[in-house]
Scaffold this motif. Structure first.
Motif, short mmCIF file in Angstrom:
data_model
loop_
_atom_site.label_atom_id
_atom_site.label_comp_id
_atom_site.label_asym_id
_atom_site.label_seq_id
_atom_site.Cartn_x
_atom_site.Cartn_y
_atom_site.Cartn_z
N GLY A 253 0.82 -1.22 0.00
CA GLY A 253 0.00 0.00 0.00
C GLY A 253 0.84 1.26 0.00
N ALA A 254 1.94 1.24 0.77
CA ALA A 254 2.80 2.43 0.86
C ALA A 254 3.52 2.70 -0.47
CB ALA A 254 3.82 2.24 1.97
N TYR A 255 3.78 1.66 -1.23
CA TYR A 255 4.51 1.83 -2.50
C TYR A 255 3.60 1.77 -3.72
CZ TYR A 255 8.85 2.16 -0.08
OH TYR A 255 9.85 2.62 0.73
N THR A 256 2.31 1.87 -3.52
CA THR A 256 1.38 1.96 -4.64
C THR A 256 1.24 3.42 -5.03
OG1 THR A 256 0.16 -0.01 -3.95
CG2 THR A 256 -0.98 1.51 -5.42
N GLU A 257 1.57 3.72 -6.27
CA GLU A 257 1.48 5.08 -6.80
C GLU A 257 0.13 5.24 -7.49
OE1 GLU A 257 4.81 5.62 -9.45
OE2 GLU A 257 6.10 4.44 -8.14
N GLY A 258 -0.46 6.42 -7.34
CA GLY A 258 -1.74 6.70 -8.01
C GLY A 258 -1.53 7.12 -9.45
N ARG A 259 -2.61 7.54 -10.08
CA ARG A 259 -2.53 8.02 -11.45
C ARG A 259 -1.65 9.27 -11.51
NH1 ARG A 259 -7.02 6.26 -14.67
NH2 ARG A 259 -8.44 4.99 -13.44
N GLN A 260 -0.96 9.45 -12.62
CA GLN A 260 -0.11 10.62 -12.82
C GLN A 260 -0.99 11.87 -12.78
OE1 GLN A 260 3.29 9.98 -14.01
NE2 GLN A 260 3.81 12.08 -13.60
N TRP A 261 -0.69 12.78 -11.86
CA TRP A 261 -1.44 14.00 -11.65
C TRP A 261 -2.93 13.73 -11.43
CZ3 TRP A 261 1.59 14.85 -16.45
CH2 TRP A 261 2.87 15.31 -16.17
N GLY A 262 -3.24 12.53 -10.96
CA GLY A 262 -4.61 12.15 -10.67
C GLY A 262 -5.46 11.86 -11.90
N LEU A 263 -4.83 11.92 -13.10
CA LEU A 263 -5.59 11.77 -14.33
C LEU A 263 -5.11 10.66 -15.26
CD1 LEU A 263 -5.82 15.53 -15.34
CD2 LEU A 263 -7.65 14.15 -14.41
N PHE A 264 -3.79 10.54 -15.39
CA PHE A 264 -3.23 9.70 -16.46
C PHE A 264 -2.70 8.37 -15.93
CE2 PHE A 264 -2.49 14.16 -17.75
CZ PHE A 264 -3.36 14.19 -18.82
N GLY A 265 -2.87 7.33 -16.74
CA GLY A 265 -2.35 6.02 -16.39
C GLY A 265 -3.20 5.32 -15.36
N GLU A 266 -2.64 4.29 -14.78
CA GLU A 266 -3.33 3.47 -13.79
C GLU A 266 -2.49 3.41 -12.52
OE1 GLU A 266 -6.34 2.11 -14.06
OE2 GLU A 266 -6.55 2.99 -16.05
N PRO A 267 -3.09 3.09 -11.38
CA PRO A 267 -2.29 2.88 -10.17
C PRO A 267 -1.26 1.78 -10.43
CG PRO A 267 -4.61 3.02 -9.61
CD PRO A 267 -4.53 2.96 -11.12
N ARG A 268 -0.08 1.91 -9.81
CA ARG A 268 1.02 0.99 -10.09
C ARG A 268 1.95 0.88 -8.90
NH1 ARG A 268 0.89 5.74 -12.00
NH2 ARG A 268 2.68 7.13 -12.04
N VAL A 269 2.73 -0.17 -8.89
CA VAL A 269 3.68 -0.43 -7.80
C VAL A 269 5.06 -0.60 -8.43
CG1 VAL A 269 4.30 -1.99 -5.92
CG2 VAL A 269 1.88 -1.63 -6.49
N ASN A 270 6.04 0.16 -7.94
CA ASN A 270 7.41 0.04 -8.43
C ASN A 270 8.04 -1.16 -7.73
OD1 ASN A 270 10.41 0.46 -8.46
ND2 ASN A 270 9.79 2.20 -9.72
N VAL A 271 8.38 -2.20 -8.48
CA VAL A 271 8.85 -3.46 -7.92
C VAL A 271 10.18 -3.30 -7.19
CG1 VAL A 271 9.52 -5.84 -8.46
CG2 VAL A 271 7.60 -4.78 -9.65
N LEU A 272 11.12 -2.57 -7.77
CA LEU A 272 12.43 -2.40 -7.14
C LEU A 272 12.31 -1.67 -5.81
CD1 LEU A 272 15.51 -2.59 -7.06
CD2 LEU A 272 15.59 -0.53 -8.50
N LEU A 273 11.56 -0.57 -5.79
CA LEU A 273 11.41 0.18 -4.54
C LEU A 273 10.71 -0.64 -3.47
CD1 LEU A 273 10.45 3.74 -5.87
CD2 LEU A 273 12.70 2.87 -5.21
N LEU A 274 9.71 -1.42 -3.87
CA LEU A 274 9.00 -2.27 -2.92
C LEU A 274 9.93 -3.34 -2.36
CD1 LEU A 274 6.48 -3.29 -1.47
CD2 LEU A 274 5.83 -4.47 -3.58
N ASN A 275 10.72 -3.97 -3.21
CA ASN A 275 11.63 -5.01 -2.74
C ASN A 275 12.72 -4.44 -1.83
OD1 ASN A 275 10.34 -7.21 -3.90
ND2 ASN A 275 11.45 -7.04 -5.82
N LEU A 276 13.19 -3.23 -2.11
CA LEU A 276 14.18 -2.61 -1.23
C LEU A 276 13.56 -2.30 0.13
CD1 LEU A 276 16.00 -0.21 -3.71
CD2 LEU A 276 16.89 -2.32 -2.70
#
Length: 197
Positions: free
Chosen positions: A166-189
């Protein structure tokens, strides 16, 4: 008459060469140096690839996927480039390609077996390769089906791992573009840091 033609051609050639030289130096070299300088000045971290260091050693970039083979880590999307930035590319297989269907079916079975879920529950981004082959993100759904395995392998509770997801889940870019996503490297670190406390 020949001397007049040669002089006329020489008069046309000189301005063309000067214009070519000005264009090459002015637009080719100067613009590139200026844009690079402004980028480095305003956004130094991003301009240098958002590199991540640990103990003085670069271990990766936020923007480039890398493989994690240990079962105690979240897995990234498959890569047609074998996670090699110098070979960055998609598979270029059409949707009608039987080899693509076979690869996806095999990947679906492997992920379902590893995560202990039904094949139909495997998110598409754990089956398909991104266009560039180095997408560092997975969907929250793709992270979610990996929580139990990662928690088990690390001796953590699923709740602890879920909190990090949950802490490493990023929202849409500027609240509008793309989909929520999780950066795998940052989460694993972050997992490594939480596990070593």
């Amino acid at each position: 008459m020949t001397n007049h033609v040669n002089a006329s051609q020489s008069n046309l050639l000189r301005p063309a060469c000067v214009l070519a030289l000005i264009s090459l130096l002015g637009f080719g070299l100067s613009y590139s140096l200026l844009a690079t300088g402004i980028g480095n000045g305003l956004f130094p971290e991003q301009a240098n690839g958002n590199l991540i260091e640990r103990n003085g050693t670069v271990i990766g970039s936020e923007w480039v996927a890398q493989p994690f083979t240990s079962p105690g880590y979240f897995q990234a999307r498959p890569s047609a480039a074998s996670y090699d930035p110098m070979a960055m590319a998609g598979s270029n297989q059409a949707r009608t390609n039987p080899a693509l269907h076979q690869r996806i079916d095999e990947q679906r079975a492997a992920v379902a077996s590893q995560e202990g879920v039904e094949p139909a529950a495997v998110p598409g981004d754990l089956l398909t390769q991104s266009g560039g082959g180095l997408d560092p993100h997975i969907s929250p759904e793709a992270a979610q089906i990996q929580v139990v395995r990662v928690a088990r392998e690390r001796g953590m509770s699923p709740g602890e791992v879920q909190t990090l997801v949950g802490a490493y889940t990023e929202g849409r870019q500027w609240g509008l573009f793309g989909e929520p996503r999780v950066n795998v490297l940052l989460l694993n670190l972050a997992l490594d840091e939480a596990h070593n406390r």
